[in-house]
Enzyme design. Structure first.
Site, PDB file in Angstrom:
ATOM      1  N   ASP A  39       0.677  -0.970   0.140  1.00 54.36           N
ATOM      2  CA  ASP A  39       0.150  -0.106   0.108  1.00 54.36           C
ATOM      3  C   ASP A  39       1.232   0.846  -0.277  1.00 54.36           C
ATOM      4  OD1 ASP A  39      -1.198   2.066   0.830  1.00 54.36           O
ATOM      5  OD2 ASP A  39      -2.420   1.130   2.164  1.00 54.36           O
ATOM      6  N   GLU A  89      29.580   7.305   5.237  1.00 53.92           N
ATOM      7  CA  GLU A  89      30.004   6.007   5.169  1.00 53.92           C
ATOM      8  C   GLU A  89      29.464   5.118   4.185  1.00 53.92           C
ATOM      9  OE1 GLU A  89      26.239   4.026   7.780  1.00 53.92           O
ATOM     10  OE2 GLU A  89      25.209   6.619   7.881  1.00 53.92           O
ATOM     11  N   CYS A 121      25.608   7.462  10.557  1.00 54.41           N
ATOM     12  CA  CYS A 121      25.508   8.598  10.198  1.00 54.41           C
ATOM     13  C   CYS A 121      25.778   9.712  11.239  1.00 54.41           C
ATOM     14  CB  CYS A 121      23.977   8.447  10.076  1.00 54.41           C
ATOM     15  SG  CYS A 121      23.152   7.753   9.168  1.00 54.41           S
ATOM     16  N   THR A 162      13.626   3.275   2.336  1.00 49.89           N
ATOM     17  CA  THR A 162      14.367   4.376   2.936  1.00 49.89           C
ATOM     18  C   THR A 162      15.845   5.209   2.023  1.00 49.89           C
ATOM     19  OG1 THR A 162      15.794   2.762   4.617  1.00 49.89           O
ATOM     20  CG2 THR A 162      13.126   4.014   5.118  1.00 49.89           C
ATOM     21  N   SER A 211      17.416  -1.237  15.927  1.00 49.82           N
ATOM     22  CA  SER A 211      17.735   0.616  15.150  1.00 49.82           C
ATOM     23  C   SER A 211      16.973   1.424  15.842  1.00 49.82           C
ATOM     24  CB  SER A 211      17.929   0.903  14.246  1.00 49.82           C
ATOM     25  OG  SER A 211      18.847   2.335  13.937  1.00 49.82           O
ATOM     26  N   HIS A 243      17.835  13.680  13.154  1.00 51.02           N
ATOM     27  CA  HIS A 243      18.856  12.996  11.944  1.00 51.02           C
ATOM     28  C   HIS A 243      17.347  12.299  11.706  1.00 51.02           C
ATOM     29  CE1 HIS A 243      20.677   9.879   9.783  1.00 51.02           C
ATOM     30  NE2 HIS A 243      19.992   8.747  10.473  1.00 51.02           N
ATOM     31  N   LYS A 252       7.744  10.263  16.066  1.00 48.62           N
ATOM     32  CA  LYS A 252       8.336   9.699  17.448  1.00 48.62           C
ATOM     33  C   LYS A 252       9.394  10.329  17.905  1.00 48.62           C
ATOM     34  CE  LYS A 252       8.011   6.035  14.710  1.00 48.62           C
ATOM     35  NZ  LYS A 252       6.670   4.633  15.144  1.00 48.62           N
ATOM     36  N   ASN A 287      17.055   8.885   2.553  1.00 47.02           N
ATOM     37  CA  ASN A 287      18.274   8.683   3.641  1.00 47.02           C
ATOM     38  C   ASN A 287      19.321  10.254   3.462  1.00 47.02           C
ATOM     39  OD1 ASN A 287      19.534   8.105   5.368  1.00 47.02           O
ATOM     40  ND2 ASN A 287      19.251   6.922   6.502  1.00 47.02           N
ATOM     41  N   SER A 320      24.281   4.858  13.633  1.00 42.42           N
ATOM     42  CA  SER A 320      24.279   3.156  14.666  1.00 42.42           C
ATOM     43  C   SER A 320      25.096   3.297  15.134  1.00 42.42           C
ATOM     44  CB  SER A 320      23.604   2.567  13.073  1.00 42.42           C
ATOM     45  OG  SER A 320      22.615   2.331  12.711  1.00 42.42           O
TER      46      SER A 320
HETATM   47  N1  COA Z   1      -0.796   2.941   5.492  1.00 43.88           N
HETATM   48  C1  COA Z   1      -0.254   4.035   7.030  1.00 43.88           C
HETATM   49  N2  COA Z   1       1.154   3.103   7.416  1.00 43.88           N
HETATM   50  C2  COA Z   1       1.185   1.960   7.359  1.00 43.88           C
HETATM   51  C3  COA Z   1       1.048   1.573   6.532  1.00 43.88           C
HETATM   52  C4  COA Z   1      -0.547   1.475   5.703  1.00 43.88           C
HETATM   53  N3  COA Z   1      -0.875   1.279   4.837  1.00 43.88           N
HETATM   54  N4  COA Z   1       1.076  -0.366   6.195  1.00 43.88           N
HETATM   55  C5  COA Z   1       2.209  -0.177   7.662  1.00 43.88           C
HETATM   56  N5  COA Z   1       2.906   0.860   7.981  1.00 43.88           N
HETATM   57  C6  COA Z   1       2.678   2.067   9.285  1.00 43.88           C
HETATM   58  C7  COA Z   1       2.961   0.824  10.813  1.00 43.88           C
HETATM   59  O1  COA Z   1       1.716   1.077  11.135  1.00 43.88           O
HETATM   60  C8  COA Z   1       4.237   1.556  10.912  1.00 43.88           C
HETATM   61  O2  COA Z   1       3.826   2.307  11.673  1.00 43.88           O
HETATM   62  P1  COA Z   1       4.776   2.410  13.412  1.00 43.88           P
HETATM   63  O3  COA Z   1       6.360   2.665  13.048  1.00 43.88           O
HETATM   64  O4  COA Z   1       4.264   4.555  13.740  1.00 43.88           O
HETATM   65  O5  COA Z   1       3.909   1.287  13.803  1.00 43.88           O
HETATM   66  C9  COA Z   1       5.365   2.022  10.361  1.00 43.88           C
HETATM   67  O6  COA Z   1       4.081   2.215   8.326  1.00 43.88           O
HETATM   68  C10 COA Z   1       6.418   0.997   9.169  1.00 43.88           C
HETATM   69  O7  COA Z   1       5.890   0.140   9.433  1.00 43.88           O
HETATM   70  P2  COA Z   1       6.368  -1.836   9.782  1.00 43.88           P
HETATM   71  O8  COA Z   1       5.177  -2.758   9.272  1.00 43.88           O
HETATM   72  O9  COA Z   1       7.035  -1.090  10.954  1.00 43.88           O
HETATM   73  O10 COA Z   1       7.469  -1.604   8.611  1.00 43.88           O
HETATM   74  P3  COA Z   1       8.661  -2.310   7.882  1.00 43.88           P
HETATM   75  O11 COA Z   1       8.807  -4.018   8.972  1.00 43.88           O
HETATM   76  O12 COA Z   1       8.512  -2.668   6.722  1.00 43.88           O
HETATM   77  O13 COA Z   1      10.160  -1.439   8.855  1.00 43.88           O
HETATM   78  C11 COA Z   1      11.596   0.572   8.736  1.00 43.88           C
HETATM   79  C12 COA Z   1      10.078  -0.193   8.537  1.00 43.88           C
HETATM   80  C13 COA Z   1      11.393   1.802   9.208  1.00 43.88           C
HETATM   81  C14 COA Z   1      11.965  -0.045   9.927  1.00 43.88           C
HETATM   82  C15 COA Z   1      12.119  -0.106   7.308  1.00 43.88           C
HETATM   83  O14 COA Z   1      12.144   1.210   6.827  1.00 43.88           O
HETATM   84  C16 COA Z   1      13.925   0.017   7.797  1.00 43.88           C
HETATM   85  O15 COA Z   1      14.696  -0.614   8.798  1.00 43.88           O
HETATM   86  N6  COA Z   1      14.459   1.618   7.394  1.00 43.88           N
HETATM   87  C17 COA Z   1      16.184   1.657   7.719  1.00 43.88           C
HETATM   88  C18 COA Z   1      16.207   2.369   8.992  1.00 43.88           C
HETATM   89  C19 COA Z   1      17.465   2.835   9.496  1.00 43.88           C
HETATM   90  O16 COA Z   1      18.153   3.235   7.612  1.00 43.88           O
HETATM   91  N7  COA Z   1      18.172   2.456  10.404  1.00 43.88           N
HETATM   92  C20 COA Z   1      19.152   2.497  10.852  1.00 43.88           C
HETATM   93  C21 COA Z   1      20.074   4.497  10.524  1.00 43.88           C
HETATM   94  S1  COA Z   1      19.399   5.513  11.763  1.00 43.88           S
END
Ligand code: COA
Length: 399
Positions: A39, A89, A121, A162, A211, A243, A252, A287, A320
């Site tokens: 979605d 990085e 980062c 991302t 993370s 960040h 958040k 990012n 990280s």
């Molecule tokens: N409509 C609206 N929101 C939706 C949705 C929809 N159809 N489907 C899912 N969501 C929301 C979820 O509720 C969640 O929100 P919340 O975090 O507020 O609960 C959000 O979208 C993400 O969904 P989730 O299932 O947790 O996503 P994911 O498992 O695919 O992973 C990340 C999300 C951010 C963890 C992932 O993109 C990631 O690992 N990114 C890299 C982060 C990174 O680089 N970190 C290191 C440096 S800081």
């Protein structure tokens, strides 16, 4: 009881000029959502991202950073730049600092220390602090801090939407025209494995949920130390730049800060005013790792909800592994005349959209690893490009 930290800054030191550069190609995340059967609201609302910057084969961190820095040097000259720090990085060499390639491309003085700085980062924030310390120790000197990254995760992984790329360049001096850094900082270090990239991998490995939890808990650790050092509370900051591995994390973060402070949850309009202006660019680029928090500052300053002159901005940097720092700065009166707002907006507006197939082709474009002669086709981009590789040596040129 830990010591409160104040950086030794005798005079007013900070960001004199700041400029940001992004690649000229872009993928709309609705295209990715369609291919991945997700979605689109998960990307736009769930993680807060709309588009990701796509880096053509003839651009890398060196060209992105040099492209970001050139407008600064054209305006401010090159005299007395005694330090060039390159935070990244996405390194292109295990030994040679990326700053040396930029030093040549940008025509900087020979009496200039050139280093590459790494801690995920966080490295640009550390570089900014080190640059400010040098300026404090050597009155009249200036430093250039470059932050450039290409965020790559495995195709079809949770991190894929991302991804992004971009660079920020900052000239650091006494009596800065854009932002004077406050001397107080709060920082926090802990050895964890939330995101990393072993030397043999092009793509990062990430436990995204872990993370995010660590990001939020270290935010409070860093904030508490900053608060103890500065005596400031949330209300002393007109805006916050966080960040941004994805923009939803800023909401958040602020909610977590309010909870930690026992402050009421802000009304949605107030939250938008405090947080949203800093997120606009990242929603469009994805990012940018080391550059993120400073890209957020550009986003805020280029389109603030009210004049920022004399206003204090709170900044949170997370790398990280992990390192976290909360710091702040005061936006200088008259700063607007010294921004590169039109250039930033122009880059975002002029990007060429790519199809999913083009994205995957570029993602899989293999740079030769055998030292064979390789010439890169010219793509759209800034003033500098990667022209070729020969005998394992990268060759850059002006466009
Ligand atoms: N409509 C609206 N929101 C939706 C949705 C929809 N159809 N489907 C899912 N969501 C929301 C979820 O509720 C969640 O929100 P919340 O975090 O507020 O609960 C959000 O979208 C993400 O969904 P989730 O299932 O947790 O996503 P994911 O498992 O695919 O992973 C990340 C999300 C951010 C963890 C992932 O993109 C990631 O690992 N990114 C890299 C982060 C990174 O680089 N970190 C290191 C440096 S800081």
């Amino acid at each position: 009881m830990e010591r409160c930290y104040k950086h030794p800054m005798a005079t007013n030191i900070g960001i004199d000029l700041i400029s940001f550069h992004i690649p000229s190609y872009v993928l709309d995340l609705s295209v990715l959502a369609d291919i991945r059967g997700v979605d689109p609201n998960k990307f736009v609302i769930g993680i807060g991202q709309e588009r990701m910057a796509i880096v053509p084969p003839d651009q890398d961190i060196v060209t992105l950073a040099a492209n970001a820095a050139l407008p600064i040097l054209e305006r401010a000259g090159r005299d007395n730049i005694e330090l060039l720090l390159f935070a990244t990085e996405s390194g292109i060499d295990q030994s040679k600092a990326a700053s040396l390639f930029c030093h040549e491309l940008l025509g900087l003085p020979a009496s200039c220390r050139c280093l590459e700085v790494k801690e995920a980062c966080y490295a640009a924030t550390a570089s900014l602090r080190m640059a400010a310390a040098m300026v404090a120790a050597r009155p009249g000197s200036r430093a250039l801090v470059l932050a450039a990254d290409i965020a790559r995760y495995d195709l079809a992984s949770p991190g894929e939407p991302t991804q992004g790329a971009g660079a920020v360049a900052m000239l650091v001096s006494a009596n800065p025209r854009v932002m004077a850094l406050d001397p107080e900082s709060g920082f926090y270090a802990e050895d964890i494995m939330d995101f990393w990239r072993p030397n043999y991998r092009e793509e990062a490995l990430v436990d995204g949920q872990y993370s995010t939890r660590m990001y939020l808990s270290t935010l409070i650790e860093a904030w508490n130390r900053y608060k103890a050092a500065s005596g400031r509370g949330l209300a002393d900051h007109a805006h916050f730049c966080f960040h941004l591995p994805f923009t939803k994390i800023a909401y958040k973060s602020f909610e977590r800060l309010c909870r930690a402070e026992g402050a009421p949850r802000p009304e949605p309009e107030e939250l938008e005013r405090l947080i949203a202006p800093a997120l606009r660019y990242n929603r469009q680029t994805g990012n940018t790792y080391t550059a993120c928090v400073f890209e957020a500052l550009c986003s805020l300053m280029d389109d603030p909800p009210a004049p920022l002159d004399g206003q204090r901005v709170g900044m949170f940097s997370y790398g990280s592994g992990c390192m976290a720092e909360f710091f702040s700065g005061v936006i200088q009166p008259g700063h607007r005349e010294h921004l590169f707002t039109d250039a930033h907006r122009g880059q975002l507006e002029d990007r060429v959209p790519v199809t999913y197939r083009q994205y995957e082709d570029i993602f899989n474009y293999g740079v030769p690893t055998d030292g064979a002669d390789h010439i890169f086709a010219p793509y759209r981009g800034g003033p500098f490009r990667l022209a070729g590789i020969k005998d394992h040596k990268r060759r850059y040129e002006p466009r």
